[in-house]
Structure formats: C-alpha cells, structure tokens
Scaffold this motif. Structure first.
Motif, PDB file in Angstrom:
ATOM      1  N   SER A  81     -27.774  21.755  23.658  1.00  0.00           N
ATOM      2  CA  SER A  81     -26.719  20.716  22.539  1.00  0.00           C
ATOM      3  C   SER A  81     -26.127  19.547  22.725  1.00  0.00           C
ATOM      4  O   SER A  81     -26.443  18.258  21.812  1.00  0.00           O
ATOM      5  CB  SER A  81     -25.114  21.785  22.321  1.00  0.00           C
ATOM      6  OG  SER A  81     -25.274  22.962  22.224  1.00  0.00           O
ATOM      7  N   ILE A  98     -29.666  17.704  21.153  1.00  0.00           N
ATOM      8  CA  ILE A  98     -29.579  17.998  19.847  1.00  0.00           C
ATOM      9  C   ILE A  98     -28.355  16.677  18.850  1.00  0.00           C
ATOM     10  O   ILE A  98     -28.595  16.441  17.950  1.00  0.00           O
ATOM     11  CB  ILE A  98     -29.281  19.420  19.280  1.00  0.00           C
ATOM     12  CG1 ILE A  98     -30.672  20.427  19.730  1.00  0.00           C
ATOM     13  CG2 ILE A  98     -28.800  19.840  17.728  1.00  0.00           C
ATOM     14  CD1 ILE A  98     -30.421  21.963  20.026  1.00  0.00           C
ATOM     15  N   ASN A  99     -27.257  16.938  19.856  1.00  0.00           N
ATOM     16  CA  ASN A  99     -26.226  16.574  19.049  1.00  0.00           C
ATOM     17  C   ASN A  99     -26.905  14.311  18.789  1.00  0.00           C
ATOM     18  O   ASN A  99     -26.386  14.117  18.443  1.00  0.00           O
ATOM     19  CB  ASN A  99     -24.970  16.422  20.306  1.00  0.00           C
ATOM     20  CG  ASN A  99     -24.759  18.113  19.602  1.00  0.00           C
ATOM     21  OD1 ASN A  99     -24.124  18.623  18.842  1.00  0.00           O
ATOM     22  ND2 ASN A  99     -23.187  17.908  20.482  1.00  0.00           N
ATOM     23  N   GLU A 113     -29.231  13.928  16.203  1.00  0.00           N
ATOM     24  CA  GLU A 113     -28.721  14.080  15.136  1.00  0.00           C
ATOM     25  C   GLU A 113     -28.175  12.398  14.669  1.00  0.00           C
ATOM     26  O   GLU A 113     -27.921  11.873  13.452  1.00  0.00           O
ATOM     27  CB  GLU A 113     -27.140  14.884  15.274  1.00  0.00           C
ATOM     28  CG  GLU A 113     -26.591  14.740  14.041  1.00  0.00           C
ATOM     29  CD  GLU A 113     -27.209  15.156  12.436  1.00  0.00           C
ATOM     30  OE1 GLU A 113     -26.859  14.139  11.417  1.00  0.00           O
ATOM     31  OE2 GLU A 113     -28.382  15.555  12.209  1.00  0.00           O
ATOM     32  N   THR A 173     -31.044  17.958  11.976  1.00  0.00           N
ATOM     33  CA  THR A 173     -30.536  18.422  12.451  1.00  0.00           C
ATOM     34  C   THR A 173     -30.771  19.556  11.510  1.00  0.00           C
ATOM     35  O   THR A 173     -29.648  20.955  11.476  1.00  0.00           O
ATOM     36  CB  THR A 173     -29.924  18.298  13.302  1.00  0.00           C
ATOM     37  OG1 THR A 173     -28.547  18.438  13.279  1.00  0.00           O
ATOM     38  CG2 THR A 173     -30.646  17.623  14.872  1.00  0.00           C
ATOM     39  N   ASN A 174     -30.021  19.528  10.308  1.00  0.00           N
ATOM     40  CA  ASN A 174     -29.953  20.888   9.778  1.00  0.00           C
ATOM     41  C   ASN A 174     -30.949  21.638   9.158  1.00  0.00           C
ATOM     42  O   ASN A 174     -32.089  21.865   9.171  1.00  0.00           O
ATOM     43  CB  ASN A 174     -29.832  19.971   8.308  1.00  0.00           C
ATOM     44  CG  ASN A 174     -29.583  20.553   7.128  1.00  0.00           C
ATOM     45  OD1 ASN A 174     -29.409  22.107   6.886  1.00  0.00           O
ATOM     46  ND2 ASN A 174     -29.190  20.425   5.203  1.00  0.00           N
ATOM     47  N   PRO A 175     -30.086  23.019  10.020  1.00  0.00           N
ATOM     48  CA  PRO A 175     -31.536  24.032   9.351  1.00  0.00           C
ATOM     49  C   PRO A 175     -32.391  24.494   8.178  1.00  0.00           C
ATOM     50  O   PRO A 175     -32.742  25.393   8.325  1.00  0.00           O
ATOM     51  CB  PRO A 175     -30.746  25.224  10.288  1.00  0.00           C
ATOM     52  CG  PRO A 175     -28.915  24.663   9.044  1.00  0.00           C
ATOM     53  CD  PRO A 175     -28.839  23.002  10.177  1.00  0.00           C
ATOM     54  N   ARG A 200     -38.326  17.509   8.581  1.00  0.00           N
ATOM     55  CA  ARG A 200     -38.223  17.130  10.156  1.00  0.00           C
ATOM     56  C   ARG A 200     -39.490  15.998  10.414  1.00  0.00           C
ATOM     57  O   ARG A 200     -38.633  15.214  11.033  1.00  0.00           O
ATOM     58  CB  ARG A 200     -37.870  18.233  10.867  1.00  0.00           C
ATOM     59  CG  ARG A 200     -36.465  18.631  10.886  1.00  0.00           C
ATOM     60  CD  ARG A 200     -36.386  19.894  12.015  1.00  0.00           C
ATOM     61  NE  ARG A 200     -35.187  20.773  11.805  1.00  0.00           N
ATOM     62  CZ  ARG A 200     -35.060  22.196  11.468  1.00  0.00           C
ATOM     63  NH1 ARG A 200     -36.681  22.536  11.659  1.00  0.00           N
ATOM     64  NH2 ARG A 200     -34.290  22.495  11.354  1.00  0.00           N
ATOM     65  N   LEU A 243     -37.042  19.845  18.389  1.00  0.00           N
ATOM     66  CA  LEU A 243     -35.902  20.517  17.545  1.00  0.00           C
ATOM     67  C   LEU A 243     -37.012  22.187  17.341  1.00  0.00           C
ATOM     68  O   LEU A 243     -35.802  23.023  17.014  1.00  0.00           O
ATOM     69  CB  LEU A 243     -35.999  19.945  16.014  1.00  0.00           C
ATOM     70  CG  LEU A 243     -34.663  18.477  16.557  1.00  0.00           C
ATOM     71  CD1 LEU A 243     -34.724  17.944  15.593  1.00  0.00           C
ATOM     72  CD2 LEU A 243     -33.452  19.494  17.129  1.00  0.00           C
ATOM     73  N   GLY A 246     -34.310  24.048  19.680  1.00  0.00           N
ATOM     74  CA  GLY A 246     -33.589  23.747  17.981  1.00  0.00           C
ATOM     75  C   GLY A 246     -32.039  25.174  17.994  1.00  0.00           C
ATOM     76  O   GLY A 246     -31.808  25.362  18.809  1.00  0.00           O
ATOM     77  N   VAL A 247     -32.327  25.048  16.690  1.00  0.00           N
ATOM     78  CA  VAL A 247     -31.943  25.947  16.438  1.00  0.00           C
ATOM     79  C   VAL A 247     -31.994  27.962  16.387  1.00  0.00           C
ATOM     80  O   VAL A 247     -32.724  27.702  15.338  1.00  0.00           O
ATOM     81  CB  VAL A 247     -30.938  26.151  14.507  1.00  0.00           C
ATOM     82  CG1 VAL A 247     -29.787  27.379  13.947  1.00  0.00           C
ATOM     83  CG2 VAL A 247     -30.867  24.548  14.109  1.00  0.00           C
TER      84      VAL A 247
END
Length: 533
Positions: free
Chosen positions: A139, A142-143, A146, A153-155, A162, A220, A224-225
């Motif tokens: 995280s 990833i932060n 962003e 980072t928009n899923p 990306r 990512l 990522g998510v």
C-alpha cells in the motif's frame, strides 16, 4: 556451402521458442522447422522438479505462477492446449496463496505477523510517518505511485490504459521514462518508507532503479488491487514440454545439446554453426534473454550491429533454494487465539530482511497446505543483493560444471524421429552444498523464532544469474522508449530474416506473459495472429 539447409531455425527452447515453433509448424506443415537448445532440457527459466519422497509436490526452481486476471495470453494458451489434450494430460492450476495474516515478518530483529502492519502499526520498526503509518508495504508503494501518476491506481483501468498513462506521464517536468523508479519514489516518500517497502515487500530488484514508466504499471499488475495467483498442479514446466511435444508430433524437430554460434547473413538467409557444422536457414528466430544474446554476439557480427537494442534491458538476479523435511515444522510458529484455538503458519509466505528474504510454505500439487507427513519449503527466494550472500556457500560462478549438474534433464530427449520423452524430471542435478543447507537452516530457525527445527532431508537450488541466463528476469533501462523498442527488436535488421523474442523485451518482464507477447509480435511478421480465448 552449408552442411544443412532448413526453412526456420529457432534458437532457444524456452516458452517463447517452443510456442513459436508450434504455431509456425501449424501454419506451415510442409516446412522444415527446427528448435536448437544448448542445454539438455526444454523450458528455459521454467524448471519444475519433484522432491525425493514427496510425489505430491513439485518444486518450481524458476517461474512458479501466473496472474490470470491480467495475463490473457497465457490464459488463452492454456485453454487452447487443454482443448487439444486428452483428459489425462490436462494442464491444471490451483490458487497460489501469498500473504496470509498469521505469517511472519522478521524485520530489524522484531517479530511481527503480517497482519501487524495494519493492526499494530506502532510495533512496526520503521519511522514511516503520515500517511504511511499503518499501511502494508504494498500500500505504501501504491499510494506513492498514485502521487506520481494521479488516477493510475483506479481499479477500473485496463492494463493497456495504465501502461499508456505511465508512458505519457511526466513528473517534476521530466518524462517518466527518463527517470528511475527508485528516484521518483524517493521524491514522494522518505527513506524509511522506501526501506520498509523493500524489506517487508520481500523483493529487491522490483524496487530498484529501472525505467519508471515501465516499473509503475508493472508493479500495479503484480502487487495492485487484490492480485490472484495460480500455480501449476504438475509444474509450470509442463507448459513448454507440452508445446514441444505437440510441435514434434506435427513433424518438427527439437535438438537438445545444440550450441549455436557465428550467425551471419548469407544470400537472403542466415547461416550459423552448430557443433562445428554449418546450417543455413531461411529465417532465424532468437528466443533468448539478453545475456544469452550478448554471449552469442561475441561470435556474431550481425548481432553486434544491434548492440544498442539488445542493451536496452538489464538482467536481474534471482535465487531459489528448496528444502524438504519429515514434517511441516513451521506450523508450530503460529499462535493461540484468546478462545484457545490455534492458528498455524501453513500457507503463503513469510518475509525477513536477513538473506533468506522470502520463505514460501510450499503447497501440495492440489494447492492444499501440508499439515502432516513429508513437506517442503521454498526456503529462500532472493532477487537482489542478497543473492550474493550465497556465493560463499556454493561452487564458484562461471566455473566448469559437470554435464547436467544445474540442468533439469528430460531423460529421453526429443529427436528427429519424434520419440516421446520420459518427463520424469530429476532433483539431484541441483543439490545444494552442505554449507548452504546448514546456513539456511540457521536463518529459518531465527526467522521463525524457534530454538529447534528438524534436519533438512533434501535441498536443491538454482541461481539464475549463471550463464547463459544472466538473471531470472530483465528490466527496461532508464531512458528507453520500451513501446518502440519492443516492436523494433522483433525484426531488428530491416528485411533481413532475423527475429528476436522472449520475456526480456516485453511489457510483462519476468513473466511467461511477456514471452508470449513478444512471440506474438514476431509471429505477426509471418502472418500469424495471436491466439483467441
């Protein structure tokens, strides 16, 4: 005059090589197509071996998993192959666990559970500060990403979206592709946050200073998510072995122990030497990583002409060490809940900043954890400077090794007569030295906070930094426009029939997905489309 003439020569028996051979043979059944592989096995950096006495486990000394959600090429390939294979030969996968909350993080001499990163942030021995306090290692990165590329980072974004965003983005007035990933990360968080992301994340080279425009979408995709990984029931090497078998059954040839040298252009063809004999091919495909291309270039002026393209990526280290035991002793490193129930450490990985770095509690072939009986660890998974720690405990690099010592054998190799191979892969070619085993056992005991761990029964290792691979994966260099190079290197010398493919020059470096991507770009030159799902 050449001793032999063939239509298409493919140099390299890894995934991109045998995949290309199979596709080309399907489209051109009457052409003579030959795969030349310098070692005595098919698979390249996919290397699956069964540990002695544990037939329901497969050690992955090379690639070990895929991400089906973001890797359509390998997903489509598996679907296509399974449509062709009988029920007994289906390539099956299982859910591959990674970060389980009860697993261990032993960092800066402090014992934590992975859940403590968010549940007990005051115990994490890093001065993270706002806003990273209470965040997991992933995280934190990833932060930071962003902040570097707002919105990336928009899923809901696709992988291609990306990648386009990162390639077009600038940071602090300079295009991202001209900056290093480490450099830009340090502009948006402090050194403690970077070290935390490095140590607790378990990986070194992914956080190193490679092309930021490529590193950001790559990171990512993997971290990522909610990434979901899949492992292979019979081992990942089953994929290239299946491709090679289908190619041979269609009339193609795979020649093992065939070392190629001295490539040169000749009357619209490409000539090269194999074990003292000359071969002229209408087309030559080099399905090889960068280090192998460098080694071949020493005797091949035709490759020296494109040295700049070849040098657009850097090989990255990778070291794996597996150990087996009479029982899964690591379950005792769990804890007892207030209600008296026991939570065992049994699946996924633990991390540490000591040289073992990552330890995976290896699953059975169906993906379930070993709870009793013989068991296995991926005891050490290193991808950075820590690989050098093991150099003092192993045979010297670049020294002569007995034939086959570090190469998985296919005992009855593919030959021109298309005989079926015996696919019993052997463990003993990679046996780890006694001093290495003793040291990893000591570190595992320290990492798990246990005063005693059982004797290691068997141990094997693979250091992919050894030639001809030079590393376990490759990363784009700072300043390189990868989106241009990946297309240009596929056929780098104009209309000359010389082609290059493989993981090294792809958008998915370090993954089989990347090997298939560049192979498809190359096959398009032969009029072939990518497989459809």
């Amino acid at each position: 005059m050449a001793d032999e003439k063939i239509d298409i020569a493919i140099i390299g028996g890894g995934v991109s090589g045998v995949y290309s051979a199979w596709r080309l043979k399907q489209a051109n059944p009457g052409k003579k197509i030959v795969v030349f592989e310098a070692s005595d096995h098919i698979g390249g950096r996919l290397l699956s071996v069964v540990p002695p006495g544990i037939p329901d486990m497969v050690a992955e000394l090379g690639g070990m998993r895929i991400l089906p959600k973001v890797q359509p090429l390998i997903t489509n390939l598996l679907k296509t192959l399974n449509q062709l294979l009988p029920d007994t030969q289906q390539i099956t996968t299982y859910l591959f666990p990674v970060d389980e909350p009860q697993n261990i993080a032993y960092l800066r001499g402090v014992y934590l559970r992975l859940s403590d990163f968010t549940a007990k942030p005051d115990e994490v021995p890093y001065r993270l500060g706002f806003p990273n306090h209470g965040q997991s290692a992933g995280s934190v990165v990833i932060n930071a990403i962003e902040q570097l590329v707002p919105g990336i980072t928009n899923p809901d974004l696709t992988e291609d979206q990306r990648r386009d965003m990162a390639q077009q983005a600038s940071f602090a007035g300079k295009p991202l592709y001209q900056q290093g990933f480490w450099n830009v990360l340090m502009r948006v968080f402090n050194g403690e946050s970077y070290q935390y992301a490095l140590d607790a994340g378990g990986y070194d080279s992914t956080m190193s200073n490679w092309n930021a425009a490529d590193a950001i979408p790559w990171y990512l995709s993997d971290f990522g998510v909610a990434p979901v990984y899949k492992g292979f029931t019979k081992g990942f090497q089953e994929v290239p072995l299946t491709l090679a078998r289908l190619f041979a059954d269609a009339g193609g040839e795979v020649r093992l122990n065939s070392s190629v040298s001295a490539l040169r252009s000749l009357d619209g063809a490409v000539e090269f030497h194999v074990d003292g004999r000359s071969v002229a091919a209408g087309s030559v495909i080099l399905a090889m990583p960068r280090r192998a291309l460098d080694l071949l270039a020493d005797s091949s002026p035709i490759l020296q002409e494109i040295s700049g393209l070849i040098a657009s990526v850097t090989p990255r280290p990778l070291f794996k060490l597996f150990t087996t035991y009479t029982n899964p002793w690591w379950r005792a490193a769990g804890y007892t809940k207030p209600d008296g129930s026991v939570v065992a450490v049994e699946a996924g990985r633990s991390v540490t900043d000591i040289p073992v770095r990552q330890t995976y509690y290896w699953p059975k072939s169906d993906g379930t954890p070993a709870k009793t009986g013989p068991a296995m660890l991926l005891a050490s998974y290193d991808d950075g400077d820590n690989t050098g720690f093991w150099d003092g405990l192993r045979p010297q690099r670049h020294q002569h090794k007995p034939k086959g010592q570090y190469v998985a054998k296919v005992n009855e190799p593919f030959i021109a007569e298309h005989r079926k191979p015996n696919l019993e892969l052997t463990w003993d070619q990679y046996q780890a030295p006694y001093r290495m085993v003793t040291e990893v056992a000591r570190q595992l005991s320290t990492m798990h906070g246990l005063s005693y761990t059982p004797k290691v029964q068997e141990a094997c290792f693979r250091d992919w930094g050894d030639d001809p691979f030079g590393g376990g994966w490759n990363s784009w260099n700072i300043g390189v426009k990868s989106w241009e190079v990946k297309h240009k290197i596929v056929q780098p010398l104009g209309q000359q029939p010389l082609y290059i493919c493989g993981e090294a020059y792809s958008d998915a470096q370090g993954w089989v997905e990347g090997a298939l991507q560049t192979a498809d770009l190359m096959l398009a030159k032969f009029g072939l489309n990518a497989l459809k799902g």
